[in-house]
Design a protein around this motif. Structure first.
Motif, PDB file in Angstrom:
ATOM      1  N   LYS A  67     -51.880  37.564  62.411  1.00 35.34           N
ATOM      2  CA  LYS A  67     -52.985  38.513  62.275  1.00 35.34           C
ATOM      3  C   LYS A  67     -53.307  39.166  63.618  1.00 35.34           C
ATOM      4  CE  LYS A  67     -57.775  38.937  60.681  1.00 35.34           C
ATOM      5  NZ  LYS A  67     -58.972  38.237  60.152  1.00 35.34           N
ATOM      6  N   THR A  81     -60.576  38.971  66.157  1.00 37.51           N
ATOM      7  CA  THR A  81     -60.198  39.543  64.864  1.00 37.51           C
ATOM      8  C   THR A  81     -61.422  39.786  63.976  1.00 37.51           C
ATOM      9  OG1 THR A  81     -59.882  37.361  63.825  1.00 37.51           O
ATOM     10  CG2 THR A  81     -57.993  38.331  64.948  1.00 37.51           C
ATOM     11  N   GLU A 135     -67.191  36.246  56.558  1.00 32.62           N
ATOM     12  CA  GLU A 135     -66.016  36.344  57.418  1.00 32.62           C
ATOM     13  C   GLU A 135     -66.235  35.565  58.710  1.00 32.62           C
ATOM     14  OE1 GLU A 135     -62.820  39.734  58.952  1.00 32.62           O
ATOM     15  OE2 GLU A 135     -64.590  40.302  57.807  1.00 32.62           O
ATOM     16  N   GLU A 150     -57.761  46.855  59.121  1.00 30.90           N
ATOM     17  CA  GLU A 150     -58.967  46.892  58.299  1.00 30.90           C
ATOM     18  C   GLU A 150     -58.673  47.281  56.851  1.00 30.90           C
ATOM     19  OE1 GLU A 150     -61.652  45.791  59.631  1.00 30.90           O
ATOM     20  OE2 GLU A 150     -60.712  45.648  61.605  1.00 30.90           O
ATOM     21  N   TRP A 202     -53.899  44.597  53.515  1.00 32.91           N
ATOM     22  CA  TRP A 202     -53.618  43.603  54.540  1.00 32.91           C
ATOM     23  C   TRP A 202     -54.617  42.458  54.475  1.00 32.91           C
ATOM     24  CZ3 TRP A 202     -50.953  40.673  57.377  1.00 32.91           C
ATOM     25  CH2 TRP A 202     -51.501  39.960  58.435  1.00 32.91           C
ATOM     26  N   LYS A 203     -55.904  42.765  54.315  1.00 31.61           N
ATOM     27  CA  LYS A 203     -56.921  41.714  54.264  1.00 31.61           C
ATOM     28  C   LYS A 203     -56.705  40.794  53.069  1.00 31.61           C
ATOM     29  CE  LYS A 203     -60.789  43.446  56.938  1.00 31.61           C
ATOM     30  NZ  LYS A 203     -62.253  43.622  56.990  1.00 31.61           N
ATOM     31  N   PHE A 231     -53.710  38.603  53.815  1.00 30.19           N
ATOM     32  CA  PHE A 231     -54.036  37.588  54.811  1.00 30.19           C
ATOM     33  C   PHE A 231     -54.767  36.407  54.192  1.00 30.19           C
ATOM     34  CE2 PHE A 231     -57.090  35.726  57.766  1.00 30.19           C
ATOM     35  CZ  PHE A 231     -56.233  35.274  58.768  1.00 30.19           C
ATOM     36  N   TRP A 232     -55.807  36.699  53.383  1.00 31.59           N
ATOM     37  CA  TRP A 232     -56.620  35.613  52.823  1.00 31.59           C
ATOM     38  C   TRP A 232     -55.894  34.838  51.737  1.00 31.59           C
ATOM     39  CZ3 TRP A 232     -60.307  33.879  55.594  1.00 31.59           C
ATOM     40  CH2 TRP A 232     -61.013  34.728  56.444  1.00 31.59           C
TER      41      TRP A 232
END
Length: 265
Positions: A202, A140, A8, A222, A226-227, A230-231
């Motif tokens: 974000k 972030t 990350e 977290e 959502w993660k 996002f990616w």
């Protein structure tokens, strides 16, 4: 630091290098335009002072911002800023495609030190842009927790420091090549700014989930959904920009060949 956190951090640093590259290229182009009216031997001196100013102002701004970064409205400003520069770029790009004139201020002849002063003022603006964008990305990241500098976790600060330092290296050695690359593949620049805008989203999520705001659940940033979202979107923008740039390049080559054939027929 576990493997997931390492990747990350590595990815955010990579994105930050790309963003710093764009800002550094712009910074270098502005420097070149400002000093081009000077004699050749003075151009080199003026650029040296410009690079020195870029170094000083970037790291001064880095330390100043790091002490304010945990204040929620600084995060909100960072989110708004990233969204602004992404939207501004897209609107400017559309205006250019629609044939609207691009207004630019022409440099009139100035003395050497007045030129240096103008370059340094531009450096301040680019330094604020650069470090505010770096903070917006760094906050972030998950905290390493080993040490802190101001209001910033040590790991986040190191990412910002590396991004700023690499930006200076790009200004010094690779700005001309980077500008040429973006001119040859304009879709890459648009994709880069779309990524910046998405990172702004974000950061806005982080702002809205701040305990003092609580519009979103504090743990939402977290969460796995959502993660993953996002990616997927970020990688989609990156690969889409690369594919479009290759496609546009092939189209331009084909049109160039067709014009040459018509000219000689």
């Amino acid at each position: 630091m576990d493997l997931t956190m390492f990747f990350e951090y590595a990815w955010v640093l990579l994105v930050l290098i790309g963003l710093e590259g764009i800002l550094a290229a712009d910074n270098a182009v502005v420097m070149a335009v400002m000093v081009k009216h000077l004699p050749v031997h003075q151009q080199k001196k003026a650029l040296f002072y410009g690079l020195l100013g870029a170094f000083i102002f970037r790291f001064a701004t880095l330390f100043m911002i790091s002490f304010l970064v945990n204040v929620w409205y600084v995060q909100a400003i960072g989110a708004a800023y990233l969204l602004y520069i992404a939207i501004h770029h897209i609107l400017k790009r559309n205006a250019q495609l629609n044939g609207q004139p691009n207004k630019r201020n022409k440099m009139t002849g100035s003395s050497f030190w007045m030129t240096v002063l103008k370059v340094e003022v531009a450096d301040i603006a680019f330094a604020v842009d650069s470090m505010l964008a770096a903070v917006a990305l760094a906050v972030t990241l998950p905290e390493v927790g080993q040490f802190s500098i101001g209001g910033l976790d040590g790991g986040q600060f190191i990412v910002m420091f590396l991004g700023g330092f690499i930006g200076l290296v790009i200004i010094r050695f690779a700005a001309t090549w980077f500008v040429k690359l973006l001119n040859d593949y304009p879709s890459l620049e648009t994709a880069a700014f779309l990524i910046v805008g998405w990172v702004g989203v974000k950061l806005a999520i982080y702002t809205l989930s701040h305990p003092k705001i609580s519009i979103l659940n504090e743990h939402f940033p977290e969460s796995v959904p959502w993660k993953v979202t996002f990616w997927i979107v970020l990688l989609g923008i990156a690969f889409g920009g690369y594919w479009l740039s290759k496609r546009e390049n092939k189209k331009a080559i084909a049109e160039s060949v067709e014009k040459k054939v018509e000219k000689h027929s």
